[in-house]
Design an enzyme around this catalytic site. Structure first.
Site, short mmCIF file in Angstrom:
data_model
loop_
_atom_site.label_atom_id
_atom_site.label_comp_id
_atom_site.label_asym_id
_atom_site.label_seq_id
_atom_site.Cartn_x
_atom_site.Cartn_y
_atom_site.Cartn_z
N HIS A 60 31.12 5.40 36.97
CA HIS A 60 32.52 5.51 37.36
C HIS A 60 33.01 4.29 38.15
CE1 HIS A 60 32.67 9.56 35.89
NE2 HIS A 60 31.71 9.94 36.71
N HIS A 77 31.19 -2.56 45.59
CA HIS A 77 31.80 -1.89 44.44
C HIS A 77 33.28 -1.67 44.73
CE1 HIS A 77 30.56 1.55 47.01
NE2 HIS A 77 31.70 2.08 46.57
N HIS A 131 37.06 0.62 44.04
CA HIS A 131 37.77 1.85 43.70
C HIS A 131 39.24 1.54 43.44
CE1 HIS A 131 34.51 4.65 44.98
NE2 HIS A 131 34.23 3.68 45.83
N HIS A 188 34.37 -1.83 48.61
CA HIS A 188 33.42 -1.33 49.61
C HIS A 188 32.21 -2.25 49.66
CE1 HIS A 188 35.03 3.08 49.34
NE2 HIS A 188 35.84 2.26 49.99
N THR A 195 31.64 7.98 50.02
CA THR A 195 32.76 8.62 49.31
C THR A 195 32.36 9.10 47.92
OG1 THR A 195 33.59 6.53 48.37
CG2 THR A 195 34.41 7.17 50.55
#
Length: 271
Positions: A99, A125, A127, A144, A212
């Site tokens: 994801h 990574h 988001h 992050h 998260t």
């Protein structure tokens, strides 16, 4: 006596290894196929805590991330210089975790230091849209930067982005990202320099939260840089397309702040 000392030393090292290993296991899963971000689905964020016993914090934890950095809850702390960042060029591997896209860094990529505790940079990574919000405002993307101490404690620096000019650090990964999109395989860098992220700011938020993504482990030290950067629409799209999860988001919904303290640190320098 010498044998007894050797035995004690071995036991101490063994239990230290177990402590670090156990903490490391609680870090973000690298294969994200067992959960998703579909709010209506059985594997969506509201069900993460039910999917595996070890993911129970996703449901029961009271220090979960992300949160809204609501100014009414923020305590301003001035004249602090408690954060040092020192990143170095390193080999790295770009991975599709299911994801999100993760840049897994090799040894020697550098560290962040908070109150004399050192956390080593392990991976970065992204988001989209952002997971954290400021006064209810959501941003186009959030990076992050995940760090880990020698005892397994986790600290994350979050960087927020608005749509605008392309990000120079992400531009270094355009070709490997396109390669991942075509081949579904990892892309290896001979060297990449995380210092190009230029982690300098005079304002940043600080609070204690969680990962998260599952297992949603808590007691994560969060530092959110207040300066919002820019990223191009093409770069955001490329990060999402390279994942192959048929989703337009990989952002966990906001979590309750509960009784946590949020600090806005001023006149400090990330250097």
């Amino acid at each position: 006596m010498e044998k007894l000392s050797s035995h004690v030393l071995f036991c101490s090292l063994f239990f230290a290894f177990l402590l670090v290993s156990r903490t490391a296991i609680s870090q973000e899963v690298e294969d994200q196929k067992e959960f998703d971000y579909d709010e209506e689905g059985e594997k969506g964020p509201s069900h993460w805590g039910n999917l595996k016993r070890e993911w129970h914090n996703c449901k029961t934890g009271r220090m979960q991330s992300p949160i809204d950095l609501l100014h009414g809850r923020v305590r301003i702390v001035s004249h602090f210089t408690d954060l040092k960042v020192d990143y170095k060029p390193s080999n790295a591997t770009l991975k599709n975790r299911g994801h999100d896209i993760m840049l897994k860094l090799g040894e020697g990529a550098g560290y962040m230091e908070v109150n004399r505790s050192r956390y080593f940079l392990r991976q970065i990574h992204w988001h989209s849209p952002s997971e954290h919000t400021i006064n209810g405002k959501r941003f186009a993307m959030e990076a992050h930067l995940v760090h880990q101490s020698l005892t397994g404690k986790v600290a994350v620096i979050g960087v927020l982005y608005n749509m605008g000019r392309r990000d120079s650090f992400l531009s270094k990964m355009n070709e490997p990202l396109e390669e991942i999109s075509d081949t579904h395989e990892d892309a290896v860098f001979d060297v990449i320099d995380p210092s190009l992220l230029k982690m300098r700011s005079s304002l940043y938020y600080r609070y204690i939260g969680s990962l998260t993504v599952p297992p949603c482990s808590q007691n994560v030290l969060w530092t959110i840089v207040r300066e919002v950067r820019t990223v191009s629409p093409k770069q955001v799209k490329l990060l999402r397309v390279a994942v192959h999860d048929d989703s337009d988001t990989n952002a966990r919904p906001l979590q309750p702040i509960n009784d946590r303290r949020i600090q806005l640190r001023i006149r400090s320098t990330i250097y």
